[in-house]
Design a protein around this motif. Structure first.
Motif, mmCIF file in Angstrom:
data_model
loop_
_atom_site.group_PDB
_atom_site.id
_atom_site.type_symbol
_atom_site.label_atom_id
_atom_site.label_comp_id
_atom_site.label_asym_id
_atom_site.label_seq_id
_atom_site.Cartn_x
_atom_site.Cartn_y
_atom_site.Cartn_z
ATOM 1 N N ASP A 85 0.781 -1.218 -0.146
ATOM 2 C CA ASP A 85 0.091 -0.020 0.080
ATOM 3 C C ASP A 85 0.764 1.214 0.090
ATOM 4 O O ASP A 85 0.507 2.330 0.509
ATOM 5 C CB ASP A 85 -1.192 -0.024 1.107
ATOM 6 C CG ASP A 85 -0.578 -0.172 2.507
ATOM 7 O OD1 ASP A 85 -0.033 0.671 3.142
ATOM 8 O OD2 ASP A 85 -0.597 -1.318 3.101
ATOM 9 N N HIS A 126 -4.950 0.059 -0.336
ATOM 10 C CA HIS A 126 -5.957 -0.433 0.404
ATOM 11 C C HIS A 126 -7.269 -0.519 -0.286
ATOM 12 O O HIS A 126 -7.603 0.404 -1.323
ATOM 13 C CB HIS A 126 -5.962 0.853 1.670
ATOM 14 C CG HIS A 126 -4.974 0.692 2.687
ATOM 15 N ND1 HIS A 126 -4.617 -0.394 3.014
ATOM 16 C CD2 HIS A 126 -4.298 1.504 3.173
ATOM 17 C CE1 HIS A 126 -3.641 -0.365 3.976
ATOM 18 N NE2 HIS A 126 -3.317 0.930 3.958
ATOM 19 N N SER A 127 -8.182 -1.054 0.073
ATOM 20 C CA SER A 127 -9.539 -1.075 -0.277
ATOM 21 C C SER A 127 -10.346 0.031 0.097
ATOM 22 O O SER A 127 -9.858 0.541 1.263
ATOM 23 C CB SER A 127 -10.295 -2.428 -0.202
ATOM 24 O OG SER A 127 -10.602 -2.344 1.289
ATOM 25 N N LYS A 161 -11.475 -0.975 3.765
ATOM 26 C CA LYS A 161 -10.356 -0.775 4.848
ATOM 27 C C LYS A 161 -10.312 0.640 5.191
ATOM 28 O O LYS A 161 -10.314 0.697 6.372
ATOM 29 C CB LYS A 161 -9.071 -1.269 4.257
ATOM 30 C CG LYS A 161 -8.185 -1.656 5.365
ATOM 31 C CD LYS A 161 -6.826 -2.017 4.677
ATOM 32 C CE LYS A 161 -5.922 -2.581 5.988
ATOM 33 N NZ LYS A 161 -4.875 -3.318 5.587
ATOM 34 N N THR A 162 -10.271 1.544 4.295
ATOM 35 C CA THR A 162 -10.041 2.940 4.677
ATOM 36 C C THR A 162 -11.251 3.461 5.610
ATOM 37 O O THR A 162 -11.206 4.303 6.458
ATOM 38 C CB THR A 162 -9.788 3.915 3.686
ATOM 39 O OG1 THR A 162 -10.568 3.901 2.535
ATOM 40 C CG2 THR A 162 -8.255 3.549 2.962
ATOM 41 N N LEU A 164 -12.465 -0.428 8.214
ATOM 42 C CA LEU A 164 -11.711 -1.065 9.413
ATOM 43 C C LEU A 164 -11.024 -0.188 9.915
ATOM 44 O O LEU A 164 -10.779 -0.361 11.024
ATOM 45 C CB LEU A 164 -10.921 -2.176 8.233
ATOM 46 C CG LEU A 164 -11.897 -3.390 7.899
ATOM 47 C CD1 LEU A 164 -10.868 -4.357 7.004
ATOM 48 C CD2 LEU A 164 -12.834 -3.916 8.870
ATOM 49 N N ILE A 165 -9.900 0.750 9.085
ATOM 50 C CA ILE A 165 -9.145 1.233 9.892
ATOM 51 C C ILE A 165 -9.671 2.555 10.915
ATOM 52 O O ILE A 165 -9.057 3.124 11.879
ATOM 53 C CB ILE A 165 -8.254 2.245 8.830
ATOM 54 C CG1 ILE A 165 -7.434 1.224 8.150
ATOM 55 C CG2 ILE A 165 -7.260 3.442 9.629
ATOM 56 C CD1 ILE A 165 -6.490 1.658 6.913
ATOM 57 N N ASP A 221 -6.366 -9.602 -1.541
ATOM 58 C CA ASP A 221 -6.094 -10.108 -0.093
ATOM 59 C C ASP A 221 -4.976 -11.492 -0.478
ATOM 60 O O ASP A 221 -5.372 -12.586 0.270
ATOM 61 C CB ASP A 221 -7.414 -10.545 0.614
ATOM 62 C CG ASP A 221 -7.986 -9.504 0.962
ATOM 63 O OD1 ASP A 221 -7.419 -8.354 1.265
ATOM 64 O OD2 ASP A 221 -9.230 -9.393 1.226
ATOM 65 N N GLU A 253 -15.991 -6.796 0.922
ATOM 66 C CA GLU A 253 -15.194 -6.385 2.132
ATOM 67 C C GLU A 253 -13.679 -7.064 2.031
ATOM 68 O O GLU A 253 -12.984 -7.038 3.148
ATOM 69 C CB GLU A 253 -15.702 -7.146 3.212
ATOM 70 C CG GLU A 253 -17.182 -6.645 3.625
ATOM 71 C CD GLU A 253 -17.920 -7.308 4.863
ATOM 72 O OE1 GLU A 253 -17.289 -8.321 5.845
ATOM 73 O OE2 GLU A 253 -19.046 -6.823 5.205
ATOM 74 N N SER A 254 -13.426 -7.035 0.753
ATOM 75 C CA SER A 254 -11.867 -7.422 0.589
ATOM 76 C C SER A 254 -11.053 -5.975 1.248
ATOM 77 O O SER A 254 -11.460 -4.945 1.403
ATOM 78 C CB SER A 254 -11.444 -7.164 -0.730
ATOM 79 O OG SER A 254 -12.157 -8.592 -1.491
ATOM 80 N N GLU A 255 -9.723 -6.242 1.628
ATOM 81 C CA GLU A 255 -9.017 -5.197 2.359
ATOM 82 C C GLU A 255 -7.812 -4.836 1.454
ATOM 83 O O GLU A 255 -7.636 -3.586 1.471
ATOM 84 C CB GLU A 255 -8.456 -5.920 3.595
ATOM 85 C CG GLU A 255 -9.263 -6.292 4.691
ATOM 86 C CD GLU A 255 -8.813 -6.713 5.766
ATOM 87 O OE1 GLU A 255 -7.810 -6.229 6.304
ATOM 88 O OE2 GLU A 255 -9.545 -7.493 6.666
ATOM 89 N N ARG A 256 -7.119 -5.624 0.707
ATOM 90 C CA ARG A 256 -5.909 -5.277 -0.040
ATOM 91 C C ARG A 256 -6.101 -5.771 -1.574
ATOM 92 O O ARG A 256 -6.472 -6.927 -1.846
ATOM 93 C CB ARG A 256 -4.646 -5.962 0.617
ATOM 94 C CG ARG A 256 -3.476 -5.613 0.108
ATOM 95 C CD ARG A 256 -2.417 -6.280 0.524
ATOM 96 N NE ARG A 256 -1.985 -5.772 2.033
ATOM 97 C CZ ARG A 256 -1.520 -4.876 2.445
ATOM 98 N NH1 ARG A 256 -0.788 -3.791 1.530
ATOM 99 N NH2 ARG A 256 -1.303 -4.592 3.669
#
Length: 244
Positions: free
Chosen positions: A107, A140-141, A144-145, A148-149, A225, A234-237
């Motif tokens: 990232d 980052h997805s 995620k930003t 999640l973060i 991911d 809901e993927s993160e990367r």
């Protein structure tokens, strides 16, 4: 962001990142790494650069942080003295050679402040690649930003390094301001504290596709991911594999 102290703790903080898996992705996309010329953009302390060199690649690493590069050079100097490291910002890329592949890992692209800098980075890498050259990077997805973060504060405690990580939404969509307080154990048992402020910004998948295609890249694969699966809500990367 100030990296002078962050460089000293970076390797421990990144110890769960599967760097060999990143090398595997590049190996597969290039049908082998032996004698391939690879540009490691935002190489940090050189972890991935050295793994690629171990597998036979000729690697040049660039990074904005001189402190990170100092660690990278020490990591490589005994086994891979020909491994080159250059002090550069990715959006101002100026390398004398052309490469079979470029990688922007973990990232790092999200540290660019705006869309213009992302476009400048893509253009610089495009020009630095040989015809048919590969660009592989992850970001980052937006999930995620945006979700999640934002569930901070986060904490990390180990024998020598601990931190408290607090976040808040940035002014731009899908951006994050992070405040981190690190506590590092000295040899005499005392702890010193230093603070970091990080800013990251990402974009929806199709925005990246638009920027890449406008630069001239052809998108080969988008996955998430570390798995060979398409991104989900809901993927993160998110990973992008593209060609010149």
């Amino acid at each position: 962001m100030m990296y002078s102290q962050f460089a000293s703790v970076y390797d421990e903080l990144m110890q769960d990142i599967p760097y060999p898996a990143y090398a595997d992705l590049i190996h597969t996309a290039l049908n082998g790494l032996s004698d391939k010329r690879i540009l490691d953009v935002a190489c940090g302390t050189g972890i991935l650069s050295v793994i690629l060199a171990e597998r036979g690649a000729n690697v040049t690493g660039i990074d904005l942080s001189e402190e990170m590069l100092t660690v990278a050079k020490k990591r490589a100097q005994n086994r891979f003295p020909s491994l080159q490291f250059m002090h550069q910002a990715m959006q101002q890329l100026a390398v004398p050679d052309q490469f079979d592949a470029a990688v922007i890992p973990i990232d790092s692209l999200n540290y660019l402040e705006d869309e213009q800098q992302v476009n400048q980075t893509f253009k610089g890498i495009y020009d630095a690649l040989l015809p048919g050259g590969l660009l592989l990077f992850d970001v980052h997805s937006t999930f995620k930003t945006d979700v999640l973060i934002m569930e901070s504060p986060f904490t990390h405690v180990s024998q020598d390094i601990s931190y408290i990580w607090e976040t808040e939404e940035g002014e731009e969509t899908h951006s994050v301001h992070s405040d981190l307080a690190f506590f590092v154990r000295e040899e005499d048992g005392r702890y010193i504290r230093f603070d970091e402020v990080h800013y990251q910004r990402t974009y929806p998948v199709m925005k990246y596709v638009e920027m890449l295609e406008r630069t001239g890249f052809t998108v080969e694969r988008i996955f998430a991911d570390w798995e060979d699966e398409a991104p989900e809500e809901e993927s993160e990367r998110i990973f992008f594999q593209v060609r010149k």
